[in-house]
Design an enzyme around this catalytic site. Structure first.
Site, mmCIF file in Angstrom:
data_model
loop_
_atom_site.group_PDB
_atom_site.id
_atom_site.type_symbol
_atom_site.label_atom_id
_atom_site.label_comp_id
_atom_site.label_asym_id
_atom_site.label_seq_id
_atom_site.Cartn_x
_atom_site.Cartn_y
_atom_site.Cartn_z
ATOM 1 C CB CYS B 116 34.349 38.159 42.862
ATOM 2 S SG CYS B 116 33.384 37.561 41.457
ATOM 3 C CB CYS B 121 35.718 34.697 41.067
ATOM 4 S SG CYS B 121 34.489 34.226 39.826
#
Lengths: 127, 230
Positions: B116, B121
């Site tokens: 990410c 994420c």
């Protein structure tokens, strides 16, 4: 992506930190776990979407001076949470500062081994 | 919960003869908890439950079960490739943030790596909370710029002609890597196969263990109960 290795043309070189095995604890300190859970709970309650959260967190981790070893990650997490709480009108920085100081005074005033209560703050007064 | 043992005496400007101390971050979290509880926005017991879940229950063994099932069940593998969110949910693992999952399958020609670049994420549902290095700036930048160099740091050297695909996760779409099934695993059960699947092999920074090499990196020590899922 199969071009010859550009010897780390920009940014920080990646080095696997020591002790980074799969058994490393998920959270380094209890407050990190608590901060993590607060964001998850508030998202589930609908205070903000996860997209809003990711945007707020991205802004924090992108600030200059972030630690290369990621050790300040939950500090960024906490900062993002405070920003969203301010933006949503839940809590402004003055209130957070005042209550943080109150919790620290309460901790100092609490004998070791006993639970820290906000009421233990010598300056405590019910808001 | 209210008694914080993680206080440190260094950097301590005063002499406080063993009373409690909250470091600034812990105090801020306490302050937020107080405010949010008083406003009825959180329930402290629910916060504790979330911590418990992510510290002890959700973790890469969930993902290992997904991978092992895909290795033994072609129909499941096809569903996983088509609609990973639904296929993973069919095993009882559902996302808390309503995110979509995409499973990216390693092949002899292509190795997949997830990152990410913007924040952190990560497919929590199947892998738990990400490791520290995943969230740190060097990995987030170098995984895209120099994936081979990153993999080398993990001791993973791929053939020169293997293509590396890097998948950048977002809040709405998160990836997991389905590594190739190791050779010489024909006789193994799904549970035994799941033990070969490491966290890093599902991020793409590692490969599954080989049979007989259950050692560092194994998600289950041999004596642990592999049935202790979530």
């Amino acid at each position: 992506m199969s071009a010859p290795d550009p010897a780390a043309s920009s940014g920080l070189p990646f080095q696997l930190p020591p002790g980074a095995g799969p058994d490393a604890p998920v959270f380094a300190e209890p407050w990190q776990a608590q901060a993590f859970a607060l964001a998850v709970a508030l998202n589930e309650r609908g205070l903000f979407t996860w997209t809003e959260w990711a945007a707020a967190l991205s802004r924090e981790v992108a600030r200059p001076g972030a630690a290369a070893d990621g050790s300040d990650y939950y500090a960024h997490w906490l900062a993002a949470l405070e920003v969203l709480l301010r933006e949503k009108g839940v809590a402004g920085p003055e209130l957070v500062e005042a209550l943080s100081a109150s919790w620290q005074r309460a901790a100092h005033a609490t004998p070791h081994g006993q639970p820290i209560r906000l009421e233990n703050d010598p300056e405590f007064s019910r808001r | 919960m209210t008694h914080d043992h993680h206080t440190h005496d260094h950097d301590h400007p005063h002499d406080h003869h063993h009373d409690n101390e909250l470091d600034p971050f812990a105090a801020r979290v306490k302050a937020l908890e107080t405010i949010l509880t008083e406003k009825g926005l959180i329930d402290p017991a629910a916060i504790d439950a979330i911590v418990e879940t992510y510290e002890h229950k959700v973790g890469p063994r969930n993902g290992a079960r997904v991978v092992a099932k895909a290795w033994v069940d072609q129909e499941f593998a096809e569903r996983l490739a088509r609609d990973a969110t639904a296929a993973i949910a069919s095993l009882g693992y559902t996302g808390r943030q309503g995110e979509h999952m995409q499973a990216v399958f390693n092949t002899p020609d292509t190795h997949n790596l997830i990152v990410c670049t913007l924040c952190s994420c990560y497919p929590w549902t199947v892998l738990g909370v990400p490791p520290v290095w995943y969230k740190a700036p060097p990995y987030r930048s170098q995984a895209v710029i120099n994936p081979r160099g990153v993999l080398a740091e993990f001791g993973l050297k791929l053939p020169e002609d293997t293509r590396i695909r890097v998948w950048d996760s977002t809040a709405e779409l998160r990836y997991m890597v389905v590594p190739m099934r190791p050779v010489e695993t024909d006789g193994l059960s799904e549970d035994e196969l799941a033990r070969l699947v490491t966290r890093d092999s599902m991020i793409g920074t590692g490969l599954p263990l080989r049979p007989g090499s259950l050692g560092p990196g194994a998600l289950w020590p041999p004596e642990a109960d592999p049935g202790a899922g979530i």
